[in-house]
Design a protein around this motif. Structure first.
Motif, PDB file in Angstrom:
ATOM      1  N   ALA A 258       9.802  24.357  20.099  1.00  0.00           N
ATOM      2  CA  ALA A 258      10.826  23.660  20.513  1.00  0.00           C
ATOM      3  C   ALA A 258      11.474  24.248  22.001  1.00  0.00           C
ATOM      4  CB  ALA A 258      12.007  23.736  19.396  1.00  0.00           C
ATOM      5  N   GLU A 259      12.085  23.295  22.452  1.00  0.00           N
ATOM      6  CA  GLU A 259      12.587  23.374  23.678  1.00  0.00           C
ATOM      7  C   GLU A 259      14.056  24.029  23.562  1.00  0.00           C
ATOM      8  OE1 GLU A 259      13.129  20.348  26.444  1.00  0.00           O
ATOM      9  OE2 GLU A 259      10.742  19.896  26.870  1.00  0.00           O
ATOM     10  N   ASP A 260      14.748  23.554  22.487  1.00  0.00           N
ATOM     11  CA  ASP A 260      16.160  24.256  22.102  1.00  0.00           C
ATOM     12  C   ASP A 260      15.864  24.402  20.735  1.00  0.00           C
ATOM     13  OD1 ASP A 260      18.768  24.715  21.698  1.00  0.00           O
ATOM     14  OD2 ASP A 260      19.539  23.060  22.225  1.00  0.00           O
ATOM     15  N   PRO A 261      15.342  25.814  20.530  1.00  0.00           N
ATOM     16  CA  PRO A 261      15.050  26.230  18.942  1.00  0.00           C
ATOM     17  C   PRO A 261      16.477  26.654  18.167  1.00  0.00           C
ATOM     18  CG  PRO A 261      14.430  28.004  20.542  1.00  0.00           C
ATOM     19  CD  PRO A 261      14.619  26.882  21.390  1.00  0.00           C
ATOM     20  N   MET A 262      17.476  26.806  19.017  1.00  0.00           N
ATOM     21  CA  MET A 262      18.806  27.087  18.263  1.00  0.00           C
ATOM     22  C   MET A 262      19.546  25.787  17.755  1.00  0.00           C
ATOM     23  SD  MET A 262      19.733  30.367  18.781  1.00  0.00           S
ATOM     24  CE  MET A 262      21.465  30.706  19.096  1.00  0.00           C
ATOM     25  N   THR A 263      19.363  24.774  18.365  1.00  0.00           N
ATOM     26  CA  THR A 263      19.892  23.327  17.811  1.00  0.00           C
ATOM     27  C   THR A 263      18.921  23.293  16.778  1.00  0.00           C
ATOM     28  OG1 THR A 263      20.887  22.885  20.238  1.00  0.00           O
ATOM     29  CG2 THR A 263      20.309  21.025  18.410  1.00  0.00           C
ATOM     30  N   LEU A 264      17.470  23.175  16.971  1.00  0.00           N
ATOM     31  CA  LEU A 264      16.666  22.858  16.016  1.00  0.00           C
ATOM     32  C   LEU A 264      16.933  23.402  14.669  1.00  0.00           C
ATOM     33  CD1 LEU A 264      14.262  20.900  15.116  1.00  0.00           C
ATOM     34  CD2 LEU A 264      12.723  22.545  16.120  1.00  0.00           C
ATOM     35  N   PHE A 265      17.128  24.739  15.072  1.00  0.00           N
ATOM     36  CA  PHE A 265      17.119  25.596  13.707  1.00  0.00           C
ATOM     37  C   PHE A 265      18.481  24.881  12.428  1.00  0.00           C
ATOM     38  CE2 PHE A 265      18.594  29.082  10.874  1.00  0.00           C
ATOM     39  CZ  PHE A 265      17.571  29.789  11.011  1.00  0.00           C
ATOM     40  N   ASP A 266      19.415  24.621  13.377  1.00  0.00           N
ATOM     41  CA  ASP A 266      20.548  23.895  12.531  1.00  0.00           C
ATOM     42  C   ASP A 266      20.097  22.771  11.661  1.00  0.00           C
ATOM     43  OD1 ASP A 266      22.107  26.155  12.832  1.00  0.00           O
ATOM     44  OD2 ASP A 266      23.505  24.917  14.359  1.00  0.00           O
ATOM     45  N   GLY A 284      27.058  29.222   3.238  1.00  0.00           N
ATOM     46  CA  GLY A 284      27.443  29.886   4.465  1.00  0.00           C
ATOM     47  C   GLY A 284      27.518  28.797   5.501  1.00  0.00           C
ATOM     48  N   GLY A 285      27.169  27.456   5.316  1.00  0.00           N
ATOM     49  CA  GLY A 285      27.486  26.803   6.474  1.00  0.00           C
ATOM     50  C   GLY A 285      26.737  27.050   7.687  1.00  0.00           C
ATOM     51  N   THR A 286      27.121  26.138   8.506  1.00  0.00           N
ATOM     52  CA  THR A 286      26.068  26.524   9.989  1.00  0.00           C
ATOM     53  C   THR A 286      26.463  27.817  10.373  1.00  0.00           C
ATOM     54  OG1 THR A 286      27.998  25.331  10.955  1.00  0.00           O
ATOM     55  CG2 THR A 286      26.159  23.910  10.364  1.00  0.00           C
ATOM     56  N   THR A 304      16.671  40.994   9.141  1.00  0.00           N
ATOM     57  CA  THR A 304      17.883  40.771  10.388  1.00  0.00           C
ATOM     58  C   THR A 304      18.081  41.980  11.026  1.00  0.00           C
ATOM     59  OG1 THR A 304      19.005  39.345   8.578  1.00  0.00           O
ATOM     60  CG2 THR A 304      20.360  40.220  10.742  1.00  0.00           C
ATOM     61  N   LYS A 305      17.946  42.987  10.654  1.00  0.00           N
ATOM     62  CA  LYS A 305      18.185  44.208  11.271  1.00  0.00           C
ATOM     63  C   LYS A 305      17.148  44.363  12.659  1.00  0.00           C
ATOM     64  CE  LYS A 305      18.669  49.266  10.982  1.00  0.00           C
ATOM     65  NZ  LYS A 305      18.562  50.401   9.839  1.00  0.00           N
ATOM     66  N   ALA A 306      15.913  43.962  12.327  1.00  0.00           N
ATOM     67  CA  ALA A 306      14.719  44.032  13.299  1.00  0.00           C
ATOM     68  C   ALA A 306      14.833  43.002  14.384  1.00  0.00           C
ATOM     69  CB  ALA A 306      13.370  43.995  12.573  1.00  0.00           C
ATOM     70  N   LEU A 307      15.807  42.012  14.226  1.00  0.00           N
ATOM     71  CA  LEU A 307      15.874  41.131  15.247  1.00  0.00           C
ATOM     72  C   LEU A 307      16.750  41.348  16.154  1.00  0.00           C
ATOM     73  CD1 LEU A 307      15.916  37.929  13.102  1.00  0.00           C
ATOM     74  CD2 LEU A 307      14.015  38.615  14.347  1.00  0.00           C
ATOM     75  N   ALA A 308      16.585  40.949  17.446  1.00  0.00           N
ATOM     76  CA  ALA A 308      17.429  40.955  18.538  1.00  0.00           C
ATOM     77  C   ALA A 308      18.477  39.469  18.506  1.00  0.00           C
ATOM     78  CB  ALA A 308      16.968  40.832  20.121  1.00  0.00           C
ATOM     79  N   GLU A 309      19.586  39.772  18.902  1.00  0.00           N
ATOM     80  CA  GLU A 309      20.421  38.684  18.656  1.00  0.00           C
ATOM     81  C   GLU A 309      19.852  37.552  19.374  1.00  0.00           C
ATOM     82  OE1 GLU A 309      24.469  39.707  20.167  1.00  0.00           O
ATOM     83  OE2 GLU A 309      24.673  41.278  18.690  1.00  0.00           O
ATOM     84  N   GLY A 310      19.858  36.256  18.929  1.00  0.00           N
ATOM     85  CA  GLY A 310      19.229  34.781  19.336  1.00  0.00           C
ATOM     86  C   GLY A 310      17.928  34.870  18.782  1.00  0.00           C
ATOM     87  N   GLU A 311      17.133  36.033  18.338  1.00  0.00           N
ATOM     88  CA  GLU A 311      16.093  35.728  17.884  1.00  0.00           C
ATOM     89  C   GLU A 311      15.726  35.447  16.584  1.00  0.00           C
ATOM     90  OE1 GLU A 311      12.087  38.643  17.798  1.00  0.00           O
ATOM     91  OE2 GLU A 311      13.831  39.570  18.318  1.00  0.00           O
ATOM     92  N   ILE A 312      14.383  34.609  16.407  1.00  0.00           N
ATOM     93  CA  ILE A 312      14.192  33.802  15.140  1.00  0.00           C
ATOM     94  C   ILE A 312      13.062  34.716  14.600  1.00  0.00           C
ATOM     95  CG2 ILE A 312      13.339  31.689  13.882  1.00  0.00           C
ATOM     96  CD1 ILE A 312      14.880  30.376  16.256  1.00  0.00           C
ATOM     97  N   SER A 313      13.111  35.066  13.333  1.00  0.00           N
ATOM     98  CA  SER A 313      11.934  35.669  12.808  1.00  0.00           C
ATOM     99  C   SER A 313      10.894  34.789  12.142  1.00  0.00           C
ATOM    100  CB  SER A 313      12.727  36.430  11.335  1.00  0.00           C
ATOM    101  OG  SER A 313      12.690  35.494  10.252  1.00  0.00           O
ATOM    102  N   GLN A 314       9.686  35.360  12.207  1.00  0.00           N
ATOM    103  CA  GLN A 314       8.592  34.655  11.393  1.00  0.00           C
ATOM    104  C   GLN A 314       8.903  34.651  10.157  1.00  0.00           C
ATOM    105  OE1 GLN A 314       4.638  35.614  12.069  1.00  0.00           O
ATOM    106  NE2 GLN A 314       5.059  36.914  13.901  1.00  0.00           N
ATOM    107  N   PRO A 315       8.323  33.632   8.942  1.00  0.00           N
ATOM    108  CA  PRO A 315       8.841  33.826   7.954  1.00  0.00           C
ATOM    109  C   PRO A 315       8.683  35.056   7.133  1.00  0.00           C
ATOM    110  CG  PRO A 315       7.259  31.929   8.049  1.00  0.00           C
ATOM    111  CD  PRO A 315       7.347  32.689   9.326  1.00  0.00           C
TER     112      PRO A 315
END
Length: 432
Positions: A258-266, A284-286, A304-315
């Motif tokens: 995705a070009e905008d993964p943050m928006t698509l994530f929601d 927890g809502g959005t 969560t701890k292993a991620l940087a802020e704004g980063e999405i994990s693999q499953p």
């Protein structure tokens, strides 16, 4: 000594007082002594345990804990198990410990915590404030209004009757009005300490680095729950993990492209997550979850701890299925509140470990069964008197409070409510 028993408050909610910070001048705590109904003795503990209510049974770093407070905690634990028919306090629990001794050990730990709140608040000059007093008075008034409603009384024209029902409720707990007030101070002092030490204006105020060091994170996730498959005999033939992984991977691939993964994530979270409440709303809502150590399953927390802020994990697999996690910044109000809770919990652990606790000879020789039986008899008298005072037929007798189960992790803070209700997260949430 680390407190592991669940906490219990008296029938009065204590709010977090944002204005009661370190530096506020302490003031004398006050309460109004109401007349005793005829069925309530001057000294409940003398009648039920054979000792004066102010008899020291415990010292915590030299500060005395009176009999009525320690025995209040003991009866509270006993009440919980009495509902299951366990009323014989002499019952052997194994290793030579009786049920009464088990209650007593739990009561000693809880009383130690409550006394420490007073000791530390005084030591650190974060004691009782005018804001505390005002909040206590407001909440006591709310409590009276609730009692009036339950008893079918008009709080304006029947205030004396309302006061009588309040005293009966306090006495039903085995407390004097002074003891009730004193125990309730602890939750206010806890909040004074937490805000004064770890609040945004505290001596160890949070910042982004401290949040990370304390293990406070903020994240949201897409949960694909594993759905086990069973045969006609009810045997699980497929744990559902493979199917959950495949679905989660397909969603992750969409996010990756995705070009905008943050928006698509929601969008994908709203459409696909199995972390929903009974109405289908995303838990927890959005905004997601703000959490500290021990509040989530290990896989979710460590992921969560292993991620940087704004980063999405693999499953990431957990006992529930597969999570796709988006870590967000915890540098916000929710993160600051969680930081204060986490740091205060650590501080309490340290205080409890360091506390010098001594039991008196009087405590060791108390007949716990006789005390609890005596309290049970007194409660019957109080209930009968309440019903005889023209209470509506549907009005129930005052109920003693029972230990509250806190979730997701057991709190060592003095409890802020006495309603014996659980708010455990649904099993598919990442809460531990």
């Amino acid at each position: 000594m680390k407190l592991t028993t669940r906490m219990l408050g008296v029938a009065l909610s204590a709010a977090v007082l944002g204005s009661a910070l370190a530096g506020c001048g302490s003031t004398a705590a006050t309460f109004t002594e109401l007349p005793l109904p005829s069925e309530v003795p001057e000294d409940i503990i003398m009648q039920t345990a054979g000792i004066a209510r102010d008899t020291p049974l415990l010292t915590v770093d030299g500060a005395e804990v009176p009999a009525e407070e320690l025995l209040y905690w003991l009866s509270s634990y006993a009440d919980q198990y009495a509902a299951w028919g366990m009323t014989d306090l002499t019952m052997d629990m194994g290793d030579g410990q009786t049920l009464g001794q088990y209650y007593l050990d739990s009561a000693v730990e809880t009383a130690t915590l409550y006394q420490l709140m007073e000791n530390k608040a005084e030591e650190l000059k974060m004691g009782w404030t005018k804001e505390n007093q005002d909040s206590y008075d407001e909440q006591l008034q709310t409590m009276k209004e609730s009692l009036a409603q339950q008893a079918g009384l008009d709080p304006e024209t029947q205030s004396d009757r309302v006061d009588t029902e309040l005293v009966r409720l306090i006495s039903y707990m085995g407390l004097s009005q002074e003891g009730f007030f004193h125990i309730n101070q602890a939750s206010f002092l806890y909040n004074n300490l937490m805000e004064g030490l770890y609040g945004t204006e505290g001596t160890d105020a949070p910042d982004a680095d401290k949040l990370n060091e304390a293990g406070v994170f903020h994240a949201k996730h897409i949960l694909i729950k594993a759905e086990p498959v069973t045969d006609a005999d009810g045997n699980v033939t497929d744990d559902g993990m493979a199917a959950a992984q495949a679905q989660a991977q397909a969603l992750y691939d969409q996010l990756l492209a995705a070009e905008d993964p943050m928006t698509l994530f929601d969008q994908l979270m709203t459409e696909n997550t199995d972390d929903v409440d009974s109405s289908g709303n995303v838990n927890g809502g959005t905004e997601g979850y703000t959490f500290g150590p021990g509040e989530m399953v290990d896989e979710f927390y460590e992921g969560t701890k292993a991620l940087a802020e704004g980063e999405i994990s693999q499953p990431i697999q957990s006992q529930y299925g597969y999570h796709i996690i988006l870590r967000l910044s915890a540098d916000n109000e929710a993160g600051y509140d969680k930081y204060a809770q986490v740091k205060m919990q650590d501080q309490i652990d340290q205080w409890m470990d360091e506390a010098q606790v001594e039991r008196s000879e009087t405590l060791e020789s108390l007949d716990l069964q006789a005390f609890y039986d005596g309290l049970t008899t007194l409660r019957s008298d109080i209930s009968a008197a309440s019903q005889a005072d023209s209470a509506p037929a549907e009005t129930t007798a005052p109920e003693t409070t029972a230990p509250v189960e806190s979730t997701p992790a057991e709190s060592q803070a003095p409890a802020e409510t006495t309603a014996p209700t659980e708010t455990a997260a649904p099993s598919e949430t990442p809460a531990a």
